[in-house]
Write an enzyme that holds these catalytic residues in place. Structure first.
Site, mmCIF file in Angstrom:
data_model
loop_
_atom_site.group_PDB
_atom_site.id
_atom_site.type_symbol
_atom_site.label_atom_id
_atom_site.label_comp_id
_atom_site.label_asym_id
_atom_site.label_seq_id
_atom_site.Cartn_x
_atom_site.Cartn_y
_atom_site.Cartn_z
ATOM 1 N N ASP A 118 -6.439 -6.668 -9.900
ATOM 2 C CA ASP A 118 -6.569 -5.823 -8.719
ATOM 3 C C ASP A 118 -6.123 -4.398 -9.054
ATOM 4 O O ASP A 118 -6.628 -3.800 -10.003
ATOM 5 C CB ASP A 118 -5.771 -6.466 -7.572
ATOM 6 C CG ASP A 118 -5.979 -5.823 -6.231
ATOM 7 O OD1 ASP A 118 -7.020 -6.088 -5.594
ATOM 8 O OD2 ASP A 118 -5.085 -5.062 -5.799
ATOM 9 N N ARG A 119 -5.163 -3.821 -8.311
ATOM 10 C CA ARG A 119 -4.730 -2.444 -8.593
ATOM 11 C C ARG A 119 -4.216 -2.307 -10.022
ATOM 12 O O ARG A 119 -4.418 -1.278 -10.676
ATOM 13 C CB ARG A 119 -3.637 -1.988 -7.626
ATOM 14 C CG ARG A 119 -3.886 -2.239 -6.165
ATOM 15 C CD ARG A 119 -5.233 -1.742 -5.682
ATOM 16 N NE ARG A 119 -5.325 -0.282 -5.675
ATOM 17 C CZ ARG A 119 -6.433 0.391 -5.347
ATOM 18 N NH1 ARG A 119 -7.532 -0.268 -5.039
ATOM 19 N NH2 ARG A 119 -6.443 1.710 -5.351
ATOM 20 N N ARG B 21 -6.876 -1.496 -12.348
ATOM 21 C CA ARG B 21 -7.300 -0.089 -12.285
ATOM 22 C C ARG B 21 -6.339 0.800 -13.077
ATOM 23 O O ARG B 21 -6.763 1.724 -13.775
ATOM 24 C CB ARG B 21 -7.422 0.343 -10.826
ATOM 25 C CG ARG B 21 -8.371 -0.575 -10.070
ATOM 26 C CD ARG B 21 -8.646 -0.187 -8.636
ATOM 27 N NE ARG B 21 -9.327 -1.308 -7.986
ATOM 28 C CZ ARG B 21 -10.599 -1.651 -8.208
ATOM 29 N NH1 ARG B 21 -11.335 -0.942 -9.055
ATOM 30 N NH2 ARG B 21 -11.139 -2.688 -7.584
ATOM 31 N N HIS C 7 -9.501 -2.938 4.130
ATOM 32 C CA HIS C 7 -8.241 -2.233 3.848
ATOM 33 C C HIS C 7 -8.454 -1.030 2.944
ATOM 34 O O HIS C 7 -7.674 -0.070 2.999
ATOM 35 C CB HIS C 7 -7.219 -3.195 3.226
ATOM 36 C CG HIS C 7 -7.608 -3.761 1.910
ATOM 37 N ND1 HIS C 7 -8.592 -4.716 1.752
ATOM 38 C CD2 HIS C 7 -7.146 -3.489 0.656
ATOM 39 C CE1 HIS C 7 -8.705 -5.011 0.480
ATOM 40 N NE2 HIS C 7 -7.856 -4.290 -0.217
ATOM 41 N N TRP C 8 -9.502 -1.029 2.107
ATOM 42 C CA TRP C 8 -9.778 0.138 1.261
ATOM 43 C C TRP C 8 -9.992 1.384 2.112
ATOM 44 O O TRP C 8 -9.643 2.486 1.691
ATOM 45 C CB TRP C 8 -11.043 -0.121 0.435
ATOM 46 C CG TRP C 8 -10.821 -0.827 -0.864
ATOM 47 C CD1 TRP C 8 -9.994 -1.881 -1.107
ATOM 48 C CD2 TRP C 8 -11.457 -0.523 -2.105
ATOM 49 N NE1 TRP C 8 -10.089 -2.267 -2.416
ATOM 50 C CE2 TRP C 8 -10.984 -1.452 -3.055
ATOM 51 C CE3 TRP C 8 -12.389 0.425 -2.492
ATOM 52 C CZ2 TRP C 8 -11.407 -1.445 -4.388
ATOM 53 C CZ3 TRP C 8 -12.825 0.425 -3.812
ATOM 54 C CH2 TRP C 8 -12.337 -0.489 -4.748
ATOM 55 N N TYR D 179 -3.995 3.941 -2.711
ATOM 56 C CA TYR D 179 -5.391 3.885 -2.281
ATOM 57 C C TYR D 179 -5.958 5.273 -2.009
ATOM 58 O O TYR D 179 -7.140 5.538 -2.308
ATOM 59 C CB TYR D 179 -5.524 2.991 -1.045
ATOM 60 C CG TYR D 179 -5.550 1.529 -1.396
ATOM 61 C CD1 TYR D 179 -6.744 0.834 -1.520
ATOM 62 C CD2 TYR D 179 -4.357 0.830 -1.635
ATOM 63 C CE1 TYR D 179 -6.768 -0.506 -1.853
ATOM 64 C CE2 TYR D 179 -4.371 -0.512 -1.971
ATOM 65 C CZ TYR D 179 -5.576 -1.173 -2.083
ATOM 66 O OH TYR D 179 -5.588 -2.515 -2.439
ATOM 67 N N HIS E 152 -9.687 -14.433 -4.993
ATOM 68 C CA HIS E 152 -9.201 -13.165 -5.529
ATOM 69 C C HIS E 152 -7.938 -13.324 -6.367
ATOM 70 O O HIS E 152 -7.789 -12.665 -7.394
ATOM 71 C CB HIS E 152 -8.931 -12.210 -4.364
ATOM 72 C CG HIS E 152 -8.417 -10.870 -4.771
ATOM 73 N ND1 HIS E 152 -9.115 -10.027 -5.616
ATOM 74 C CD2 HIS E 152 -7.265 -10.214 -4.451
ATOM 75 C CE1 HIS E 152 -8.420 -8.909 -5.786
ATOM 76 N NE2 HIS E 152 -7.295 -9.007 -5.104
#
Length: 283
Positions: free
Chosen positions: A98-99, A102, A143-144, A205, A264
């Site tokens: 997930d994050r 990134r 949520h993004w 975000y 997820h």
């Protein structure tokens, strides 16, 4: 547990095992505890480093700026490069969910001489996901778009009942809350109740929707040279809304991967499968 001071903040981490170094980075809205089912097995073959990203868990929460640069993936990646230097690991394997995936992507780009191989769990590249937004994606990843609204609107909304928000956000997938062990869930909620974590995670975000995309664009046609393994959940949003391998091949030269039979939160839902994938890929 230990804290490592970087040029931008302080990072809380846990390390153990022996062998080549493997840095594990968690996603939203969790902490390094995400890896608790996977790390013990990996520590039999690797020196595992599991860290809280800046703004999350018990790591530092730096003040932000108008362009959200302190929560850019470049800043978060720099933390991790400095952490690995401080721990004596000049070169290392890298995996992120997930994050954390990134952050790992930017770390592999900005510190290409240090990352040997790179694996991501259940993401496609940030820029490509935003630019490929469909109604189905926007509904699933609401949520993004909520978290990037200007402060303090989402912070106040979440802060009114952080437990309810966390459980709704993380329990709405195909597996519900079943992937989360009670002790892990308690730790996630403890950390997320901190207003500073709520604000910092919103900044993560906001950075992703702005300065991170600018950094991606500034890369031009440059692609990752190192091997990249992409794993995603067969029952998740990446599977239904994106062609993960095709999108990653826009950003990396050597890409392989497959869907795993989960949602997820793969490291908690399918820990044996994830550990086996990492062992085969990292070698």
């Amino acid at each position: 547990m230990e804290d490592v001071k970087t040029s931008g903040t302080t990072i809380r981490l846990r390390t153990g095992g022996s062998g080549p170094a493997l840095l594990l980075l968690h996603g939203y809205p969790q902490t390094h505890v995400l890896w608790h089912k996977v790390a013990p097995r990996l520590a039999e073959r690797y020196t595992v480093v599991a860290a809280d990203l800046r703004g999350y868990g018990d790591s530092g929460k730096p003040e932000t700026t108008g362009d959200h640069a302190p929560y850019s993936k470049r800043a978060m990646a720099q933390d991790m490069a400095e952490v690995m230097t401080a721990l004596g690991h000049e070169r290392f394997f890298l995996a992120g969910h997930d994050r954390g995936g990134r952050v790992a992507h930017r770390l592999a780009l900005d510190h290409a001489d240090r990352v040997m191989k790179f694996a991501v769990l259940d993401i496609a590249p940030t820029r490509e996901m935003y630019r490929g937004t469909t109604e189905a994606f926007a509904r699933a990843y609401w949520h993004w778009f909520f978290l990037i609204t200007p402060a303090p609107f989402p912070e106040r909304m979440i802060g009114a009942d952080p437990d309810a928000y966390w459980l709704k956000k993380c329990g709405s997938g195909s597996a519900g809350l079943t992937p989360f062990a009670p002790a892990a869930l308690a730790e996630y909620l403890r950390c997320f109740r901190d207003p500073a974590v709520i604000h910092a995670s919103c900044e993560d975000y906001r950075a992703a929707a702005g300065i991170d995309i600018a950094h991606d664009d500034s890369d031009g046609d440059r692609k990752l040279e190192i091997p990249l393994r992409v794993l995603w959940g067969k029952h998740g949003v990446i599977e239904s809304c994106f062609d993960a391998l095709a999108l990653w091949r826009r950003r990396a030269k050597d890409v392989s991967g497959r869907a795993l039979p989960g949602g997820h939160y793969l490291a908690e839902e399918l820990p044996d499968e994830v550990a086996e994938e990492f062992e085969m890929f990292f070698g």
